[in-house]
Scaffold this active site. Structure first.
Site, PDB file in Angstrom:
ATOM      1  N   SER A   1       6.501   4.048   6.002  1.00  0.00           N
ATOM      2  CA  SER A   1       6.217   3.160   4.869  1.00  0.00           C
ATOM      3  C   SER A   1       7.447   2.299   4.585  1.00  0.00           C
ATOM      4  O   SER A   1       8.035   1.758   5.519  1.00  0.00           O
ATOM      5  CB  SER A   1       5.795   3.993   3.650  1.00  0.00           C
ATOM      6  OG  SER A   1       5.299   3.161   2.623  1.00  0.00           O
TER       7      SER A   1
ATOM      8  N   HIS B   1       2.412   1.516   6.376  1.00  0.00           N
ATOM      9  CA  HIS B   1       1.865   0.858   5.185  1.00  0.00           C
ATOM     10  C   HIS B   1       2.362  -0.584   5.156  1.00  0.00           C
ATOM     11  O   HIS B   1       3.553  -0.819   4.998  1.00  0.00           O
ATOM     12  CB  HIS B   1       2.326   1.585   3.913  1.00  0.00           C
ATOM     13  CG  HIS B   1       2.015   3.047   3.917  1.00  0.00           C
ATOM     14  ND1 HIS B   1       2.781   3.961   3.245  1.00  0.00           N
ATOM     15  CD2 HIS B   1       1.020   3.753   4.505  1.00  0.00           C
ATOM     16  CE1 HIS B   1       2.269   5.175   3.409  1.00  0.00           C
ATOM     17  NE2 HIS B   1       1.206   5.073   4.185  1.00  0.00           N
TER      18      HIS B   1
ATOM     19  N   ASP C   1       2.718  10.531   1.379  1.00  0.00           N
ATOM     20  CA  ASP C   1       1.821  10.388   2.520  1.00  0.00           C
ATOM     21  C   ASP C   1       2.475  10.991   3.757  1.00  0.00           C
ATOM     22  O   ASP C   1       3.648  10.760   4.025  1.00  0.00           O
ATOM     23  CB  ASP C   1       1.477   8.915   2.758  1.00  0.00           C
ATOM     24  CG  ASP C   1       0.375   8.736   3.787  1.00  0.00           C
ATOM     25  OD1 ASP C   1      -0.478   9.641   3.905  1.00  0.00           O
ATOM     26  OD2 ASP C   1       0.366   7.710   4.471  1.00  0.00           O
TER      27      ASP C   1
END
Length: 182
Positions: free
Chosen positions: A9, A35, A128
């Site tokens: 991310s 992401h 996540d």
């Protein structure tokens, strides 16, 4: 088939440069769940392609997974893996505030005697990848978290470590070595 799933991310594209830089062609599939906003998906894929000699593409719905290959997740879609061999894209609600969510990709994997699995959680905000690492570890996968001291945002690798299911805590260069030796 050797299948490596990388959760990434905030700060991930920079860290992935260290992890994938000069990566030789490996007898493996690398799936990157990054992401990103939709406007950056293609440029991210091009960036990854410039780092390795392996073929690189954005995963497509119902696509058969081939090795050697690096796949990146499309922005705005969850990336699920059917029977460890095909991709399915999903518009279901966000998980941990993100779509794609690496947890869903990792937790769609199956234990198959003909497959070897590796799960990696890199830099990022939130958690996540933690549940996915826990799940992959239960399947016998090698599980790795980026050393939080080397992560621009420590939350994701720290959450993975806190599951107690991370086999190795490594720097980006060490992660690269672990991928090559896998």
């Amino acid at each position: 088939m050797k299948i490596i799933i990388i959760a990434s991310s905030t700060g991930g594209p920079f860290i992935l440069e260290s992890v994938l830089s000069d990566l030789p062609v490996l007898n493996a599939v690398i799936i990157i769940v990054q992401h990103l906003p939709p406007s950056f998906t293609r440029s991210f894929c091009r960036q990854i392609s410039s780092l390795t000699k392996m073929p690189v593409s954005i995963a497509a719905d119902r696509e058969t997974i081939t090795s050697p290959h690096v796949y990146t997740s499309p922005a705005g879609k969850h990336l699920l893996i059917g029977k460890n061999r095909t991709f399915t894209l999903s518009d279901t609600e966000k998980l941990h505030g993100v779509r794609p969510a690496a947890d869903l990709t990792m937790m769609s994997m199956l234990k198959r005697s003909e497959d070897s699995l590796m799960g990696i959680v890199l830099t990022g905000m939130g958690r996540d990848g933690a549940d996915g690492i826990n799940y992959l570890h239960s399947l016998g996968a090698v599980t790795i978290a980026q050393d939080p001291s080397t992560a621009p945002i420590k939350s994701m690798p720290q959450a993975a470590i806190e599951t107690g299911q991370v086999d190795l805590i490594l720097t980006p260069d060490q992660i690269r070595d672990a991928i090559v030796s896998f």
